[in-house]
Design a protein around this motif. Structure first.
Motif, short mmCIF file in Angstrom:
data_model
loop_
_atom_site.label_atom_id
_atom_site.label_comp_id
_atom_site.label_asym_id
_atom_site.label_seq_id
_atom_site.Cartn_x
_atom_site.Cartn_y
_atom_site.Cartn_z
N UNK A 4 -18.66 4.97 -0.09
CA UNK A 4 -18.23 5.98 -0.76
C UNK A 4 -18.92 7.60 -0.51
N UNK A 5 -20.44 7.45 -0.65
CA UNK A 5 -20.90 8.69 -0.38
C UNK A 5 -20.75 9.40 0.95
N UNK B 287 -17.90 9.18 2.62
CA UNK B 287 -16.68 9.69 2.70
C UNK B 287 -16.50 10.93 1.88
N UNK B 288 -17.55 11.13 0.81
CA UNK B 288 -17.60 12.54 0.28
C UNK B 288 -17.79 13.62 1.29
N UNK C 179 -16.54 14.04 3.84
CA UNK C 179 -15.35 14.72 4.42
C UNK C 179 -14.85 15.86 3.63
N UNK D 126 -8.73 11.11 6.04
CA UNK D 126 -9.68 10.30 4.91
C UNK D 126 -8.61 9.25 4.22
N UNK E 213 -9.79 5.44 4.96
CA UNK E 213 -10.63 5.00 3.78
C UNK E 213 -9.98 3.51 3.25
N UNK F 90 -17.88 14.18 -9.16
CA UNK F 90 -19.15 13.37 -8.62
C UNK F 90 -20.46 13.30 -9.45
N UNK G 291 -20.03 4.03 -8.64
CA UNK G 291 -19.78 4.06 -7.35
C UNK G 291 -18.07 4.33 -7.23
N UNK H 85 -17.01 7.74 -7.59
CA UNK H 85 -17.25 8.60 -6.53
C UNK H 85 -16.09 8.25 -5.57
N UNK H 86 -15.82 7.14 -5.42
CA UNK H 86 -14.82 6.83 -4.48
C UNK H 86 -13.37 7.10 -4.84
N UNK I 276 -13.08 10.91 -5.01
CA UNK I 276 -13.12 11.64 -3.66
C UNK I 276 -11.59 11.82 -3.15
N UNK J 201 -9.02 14.90 -3.33
CA UNK J 201 -8.36 15.37 -1.96
C UNK J 201 -7.18 15.47 -1.59
#
Lengths: 330, 183
Positions: A126-127, A129-130, A132, A158, A162, B39, B55, B58-59, B62, B66
């Protein structure tokens, strides 16, 4: 006192990881130029120091002393933040990676992992891919056509890889029953025969391909490919700001190599007579070499080919793999 | 003590960033602040030892933010300020502040009254993921599956809306035309 000791230990570990990995990343640029040169029957850097080994220092001095240009019409705060995101997220991701087996130093047992959380692998992915966000923000804040194209391609990339990373990792995780990287490593304690790569070959290949996309390496370096978009998101960057993107990229390469080695190739378990710490270093070196080898041997893909590959080939394969693993496990 | 420091740092950062999201007139600033804030929220989950949710936060965000950037890129010139046309500002501000205060009371009421109990208290020795899985597939199974169906419906309708010319490959078609002209 106990709490203070933990804090000091963590800080020392974090600084060590930062220093060592940054050094490795810098050294990887030299290795990359040498390996590519030999594959193309050239010599590569030769003049600075023996076999050009001091080229690193020369490049470093050049990057640090270069004029720092911020384009006039760019959105300056974001333009300046973007390069920091890349290495920051790459190094944060390493917090949950167990680098080596436990060892004893001056009668004190050291666990070479900064934060042993239960969901290690999810955290790392996860981190990472941050990261990007770095090319995305860089491309959108520097007012430049090529940079904007690079940013648009970042989004495509992305959203494509992912899904594949997540789904491909699911099948091995179903067999292990834990998301902790230490548990995953311990699952493969029984020597080379118990490596997950033999039981999950499809997941291994899929994860590797997604890893290439995640680190923007050839064949998936479409966000900065010179032949199409000049330098993509990094067109307007110079000096150390530009360098930071590449520290992040190489740090990410090292993280992906660690992940693949730990999940599929037995991690830091000893092989035959080779102790665990050395074994994982050898595996990492091989994967770094593989990244460079692929760069020398393979052409780029177009964005639509990347999307086609990820959504129409890799994702169904990953789903099939999960289904088969489920049937076998039941 | 460290938890207190971490809590206040994360709260200040989150509030400041979401403040930027609302106040800033530049779409790029707003979206970047939104991504950062989302985040930083994960930090609270980590402090509560709910690593899995942290987690996931975050995933998921993101990818989600995006996608929002992609829309921003398509619809706005993100380097210019967006001009908003707001009518009846006073009404909007009053309502927004009232709603915010109500939410604070609703959330903090049970904590002040000390009537908050965990319906399914966490079991010693059982990990985060196992607990979430256990609840999702027993107590909340129907809700979980319904949510999945809702997402599926949304996805299919989304595809239907843009499916007019899906059988034509845009990139290949352009090249074919050009080649024909050249011949």
């Amino acid at each position: 006192m106990g709490e203070m000791a933990i804090v000091i230990e963590t800080v020392i570990k974090a600084i060590t990881v930062l220093a060592v990995v940054a050094g490795m990343a810098a050294f990887a640029t030299y290795i990359e130029r040498k390996v590519l040169a030999f594959m193309q029957r050239r010599l590569g850097p030769m003049h600075v120091g023996p076999h050009g080994i001091l080229q690193l220092a020369a490049d470093g001095i050049k990057l640090f002393t270069k004029e720092d240009i911020v384009p006039q019409n760019s959105i300056k705060p974001i333009f300046k933040i973007a390069p920091v995101i890349a290495p920051a997220s790459a190094f944060t991701a390493m917090a949950a990676v167990p680098f080596f087996p436990e060892f004893t130093l001056f009668g004190y047992t050291v666990h070479p992992i900064i934060a042993d959380i239960n969901v290690g692998i999810l955290f790392v992915m996860g981190v990472a891919s941050v990261g990007m966000y770095a090319p995305l923000l860089a491309g959108m804040s520097s007012v430049n056509k090529w940079a904007l194209l690079g940013a648009a391609r970042t989004v495509i990339q992305l959203l494509s890889f992912e899904v594949v990373t997540g789904l491909s990792i699911l099948a091995p995780l179903m067999m292990i029953g834990s998301l902790s990287l230490i548990d995953i490593n311990d699952y493969q304690m029984g020597g080379v025969g118990s490596w997950l790569a033999w039981k999950q070959p499809l997941a291994f290949v899929l994860f590797m391909i997604a890893g290439f996309a995640e680190t923007n390496r050839t064949p998936f370096d479409l966000i900065e490919v010179e032949s199409e978009v000049v330098s993509g998101y990094a067109t307007d960057y110079s000096g150390m700001r530009w360098g930071l993107f590449f520290v992040g990229e190489y740090a990410n390469m090292i993280t992906v190599s660690f992940l693949v080695s730990i999940i599929f190739l037995g991690g830091y378990n000893p092989i035959w007579f080779i102790p665990g710490g050395l074994a994982i270093l050898l595996k990492i070196s091989f994967f770094i070499f593989l990244f460079l080898w692929v760069r020398a041997a393979w052409p780029h893909v177009r964005p639509d080919q990347l999307m086609w590959l990820c959504w129409k080939v890799l994702m169904p394969l990953a789903l099939l793999n999960i289904l088969l693993t489920g049937i076998v496990l039941i | 003590m460290y938890e207190v420091i971490a809590f206040y740092t994360f709260s200040l950062l989150t509030i400041a960033l979401f403040g930027v999201v609302v106040i800033s007139k530049n779409a790029l600033y707003s979206m970047s602040a939104l991504a950062g804030g989302m985040i930083f929220i994960a930090g609270f989950f980590f402090m509560l030892e709910a690593e899995f949710l942290g987690v996931v936060q975050i995933i998921v965000y993101t990818g989600a933010v995006m996608a929002l950037y992609a829309f921003g890129m398509m619809f706005f010139d993100t380097t210019k300020e967006v001009r908003e046309r707001v009518h009846a500002q006073k009404v909007i501000y009053t309502l927004a502040i009232l709603v915010a205060v109500c939410v604070v009371f609703i959330v903090s009421g049970p904590i002040v009254g000390q009537k908050m109990q965990a319906l399914y208290p966490s079991i010693e020795g059982v990990g985060n993921i196992q607990m979430v899985g256990l609840l999702l597939f027993t107590k909340y199974l129907v809700v979980f599956e319904l949510a999945a169906i809702m997402l599926l419906v949304a996805m299919i309708s989304g595809i239907l809306l843009v499916s007019d010319r899906m059988n034509l490959d845009l990139t290949l078609k352009d090249e074919d035309d050009k080649e024909r002209e050249m011949i």
